[in-house]
Structure formats: structure tokens, C-alpha cells
Design a protein around this motif. Sequence first.
Motif, short mmCIF file in Angstrom:
data_model
loop_
_atom_site.label_atom_id
_atom_site.label_comp_id
_atom_site.label_asym_id
_atom_site.label_seq_id
_atom_site.Cartn_x
_atom_site.Cartn_y
_atom_site.Cartn_z
N LEU A 36 -1.64 1.01 4.01
CA LEU A 36 -2.60 1.95 3.41
C LEU A 36 -2.92 3.09 4.37
CD1 LEU A 36 -5.15 -0.49 1.70
CD2 LEU A 36 -3.09 0.54 0.74
N THR A 37 -3.09 2.79 5.66
CA THR A 37 -3.41 3.86 6.61
C THR A 37 -2.21 4.78 6.81
OG1 THR A 37 -2.81 2.56 8.58
CG2 THR A 37 -5.08 2.43 7.80
N PHE A 38 -0.98 4.26 6.67
CA PHE A 38 0.19 5.13 6.70
C PHE A 38 0.08 6.20 5.62
CE2 PHE A 38 4.37 6.40 5.25
CZ PHE A 38 5.07 6.64 6.42
N VAL A 135 -10.96 3.91 3.43
CA VAL A 135 -12.06 2.98 3.17
C VAL A 135 -11.52 1.59 2.85
CG1 VAL A 135 -13.94 2.42 1.59
CG2 VAL A 135 -13.73 4.73 2.47
N ALA A 136 -10.51 1.53 2.00
CA ALA A 136 -9.96 0.23 1.61
C ALA A 136 -9.38 -0.50 2.81
CB ALA A 136 -8.87 0.43 0.55
N ALA A 137 -8.61 0.19 3.64
CA ALA A 137 -8.01 -0.44 4.82
C ALA A 137 -9.08 -0.96 5.76
CB ALA A 137 -7.10 0.55 5.53
N VAL A 157 -4.33 -0.91 13.32
CA VAL A 157 -4.08 -0.64 11.90
C VAL A 157 -4.22 0.85 11.60
CG1 VAL A 157 -5.02 -0.98 9.57
CG2 VAL A 157 -4.72 -2.94 11.10
N LEU A 158 -5.24 1.49 12.15
CA LEU A 158 -5.47 2.91 11.88
C LEU A 158 -4.44 3.82 12.53
CD1 LEU A 158 -9.36 2.95 12.21
CD2 LEU A 158 -8.02 3.19 10.11
N ALA A 193 3.79 4.14 -4.37
CA ALA A 193 4.01 2.87 -5.06
C ALA A 193 4.38 1.76 -4.08
CB ALA A 193 5.09 3.04 -6.12
N VAL A 194 5.24 2.10 -3.11
CA VAL A 194 5.73 1.10 -2.16
C VAL A 194 4.67 0.70 -1.16
CG1 VAL A 194 7.42 0.69 -0.32
CG2 VAL A 194 8.13 1.82 -2.42
N MET A 195 3.86 1.67 -0.70
CA MET A 195 2.92 1.43 0.40
C MET A 195 1.48 1.22 -0.04
SD MET A 195 4.89 1.52 3.07
CE MET A 195 4.13 2.04 4.60
N MET A 196 1.20 1.39 -1.34
CA MET A 196 -0.14 1.14 -1.85
C MET A 196 -0.15 0.01 -2.88
SD MET A 196 -1.61 5.00 -2.43
CE MET A 196 -2.04 6.09 -1.08
#
Length: 441
Positions: A36-38, A135-137, A157-158, A193-196
Motif C-alpha cells: 500500500l505504501t508503494f 492511513v490504511a497502511a 513499511v513506509l 489492482a496488484v498492489m492494493m
Amino acid sequence: MNQHNINYAEHSLATVPLPRKLRRDRLTSTIGATCLTFCVSFVIAFGLLVPSGTAHFNVNVSAYLIQYTLLAGVSGLCFALVGKLVPRFGIRRLIIIGGTITTLSIFAMSLTTNLYLFYVFAAVHGVGWSACTLVAATVVVNGWHVHRRKGTVLGLVLAGNAVGGMVWGFVLPPVIRSFGWSGGMQLLAIIAAVMMVLPGIFLIKNPPRAINTGNPDAPVKLPTLRKAELVGVMALLTLGTFCICLEGGAIQILPTLLEHRGIDTAKAGALVSMYAIGGIFAKPLFGYLYDKIGPLRSVWVASLAYVVAFPGIALTQSVASYYLFIPLMALALATFTVLVPLIVADAVGQARFPDAYGKVMTVGSLGLAIATPLWGLAFDITGSFTPALYAAAVLGVLGLVLLHLGRTRGRAVALRTTRQAQAAMASESTAPDATEAAAGR
């Protein structure tokens, strides 16, 4: 989605040793949060698409960039809503829904030829974006990692955002040359789609409720602040975050600043890349420092970075010195993504974190939205970025002071509440039983 919490009701993240299933789900959820952070780096990718986008719609840059205003404004307003919905629906469901909206809206944007329809899909994109990025991450990491190394994990992660920023610089230009603006946008839709969506389905789990069961590695669990007690704490946290976010325009104006000082394009590009590399290391470093030296000393480190980096860039006459000051600027600006959520979590507690952080991010997004125009206005008025650089240092330190005061006040109120509850329990336990009192008469 609530079944996840029900299945883990008999366990806690503070259990020693942690059950294997919890360890596995914590690992996969952390990997999903990094995905998600990506995707936060999409903002950089959208910047690379500006020249081809203006040609696609045959408009000037300012008209095309209205999409940024819509994305920042709508997502900023929705951050607070996301925080309120987390306890009810779980972060996993929100990520899947938000990722799906983001994917479909970006793909729809790639097919439009009408600028106003493009704006509509950009606003829809902002709704989805708010539920499946920063926010989600942060909520995922904060929920799963209740140990004392949480800051280090959050920083790692960030760093996915900075890694993504470097990737787009290599990947997107050849795609645009081969497939045009629409092809570039469709690539972003596929990556979304792939990363979220896929991490939301297969990797991320709703964290179980953290109950302190005596794990010495777990932080002290303070009681949840009541709403009346939360007002003053939230005022300090949101105002501090707003001050820090006003420096967010620095990276956007950095290429212009370097060009204004006569630095050639190739060297300026290398210096901007230095900022991206600095961001990769700055975020894990900040999280590690928070764990090792504590919040107050971390605030001192961040303040020092602001005081040295921004005035240093304002005063320097040597190109070589930028290689020192720009990484320090990356460290200072990591405050928003790393230090702010850690301080908010400490100030309000685990239970109130999603709601509180969503509100803080809403105010922070407002600061980020107006930051770049303010930097440009300062340049137009003074003919130089120097006054804005000095102001950035002052506002950064002020924001850090306010954040620390918010944390201090939040923990003080929580500890007072704990003592009052303990005193009430003690008085009840020592009070004579009603039947014993009657028998004694």
C-alpha cells in the motif's frame, strides 16, 4: 470480516509465545501494508504523466493539474471517515473496496477525452485513495505491531513510498513513449489492482484486539481517552501536524529552486534522486530512533534536522553541500509519515488510533494541499525561496513541539484515569460487605 477477530478472541498480540497463526498473519499483513505504501508513490507517477496528459487533452498545465487538487481535497476529507469506519467494518474490507474504486477510476480516467469527465473520475479516485494508501497502511502496522519495535517496522513499511518513487522514474517514461498517456494511466490501474486489491484479499488481515497479558516486550496499555478528554489532545496533534505539512511543498519546488540557482538539469536530477534515496533510509532510521531513544529525543533529532537542513539550503553557495542538506531535508520531512502516527498512537491509545489518525490526516492533507501554492507565492513576492526555507524550519520545530505536548497531555490524562480507576477498585475491595455490616449491628 469480523470473523477474524472472533477466531482470535482467545489470543492476544501480547501472548508469550505468539501463536504461529498470529505470527504468519502479522507477517503477511505487514507485507501487504508495504504494498500500500508503494502505491503512495503514484503521486510521483502522476507528475511524470503531466506533459503527455496536457497534450492528450490539449490544455495548459494548470487546467490539467486540477486533478491533483481534487485528489488531495477529496481524499483528505475522506481520511477522517475511513478512521471512523475501521472499528465497524475492519481495515481489510475498506482496503479492498478502496483499491477497487482506485483501480476502476484510474482506468476510467485513461479512457476519457473530456476534461470535465476526467475531473469527475479524479474525485472518485480520491474516495478510493483515502481507504487504501497511507492511513490504511499505518492502521495495519499499528494494529498488528504492539511490541516495542513498532517504530522500526513502521519506518521500514513506509519506505515503500520512496522505493516506488525511484521505480517510476525508470519504468514509466518508456511506457509513455510506446503507449502514450493512456497506456501510462492503464499501467497505474494494473499496479493498483496488484498492489492494493490483491494484498487486501490475500495478505492483509484485520488485527486482533490487543490485550496486555504480561508480555514484557509489550508497551504499557493505557486506558482509552473519553471524548471530552480527547478534545485538547487532538487540537495539539492536528495543529502540530498542520504546521509540519506546510513544509510538504519543499520537494515539489526543489527542482525549481536548483534551476533558479543556476544548477544544470542533469545535476539537479541527481540531487532530487538523492532526496528519494534519503527517504528510503530516513523512514526506517526514524522508526528505529523512536524505539531506541524514545519520543522526546526523536523530536529533538527531527528538530535538529529542520534547523540544519532548511536554513542550510537557504544559505549554501556550494553545490557539494546539497549532498548533505538534501538527505537531512528527507529526514526532516519523514516526520509526517513516521513520527506523526507513532505520537498519535501514544497520545490516544490503540482503540482510538484509527479515528484520531484519520482526523489528523484530514488536517494534514489540507496543509499539503496548500503547501506548494504557498511556496510559489513566497517566491513570487520575494523573488527567492530563502524566506520560505527559514519559515519551514520554524514551522517544523513548532509542529514538533505541539505534537510532543499533545502526546504528553494524552498520556497524562490516561494515567490519571488509571489511578482514579485503581483507587475506586481499592476502595470497593476494602469496603465491608453489606451482610457483614448487618450482622455486626
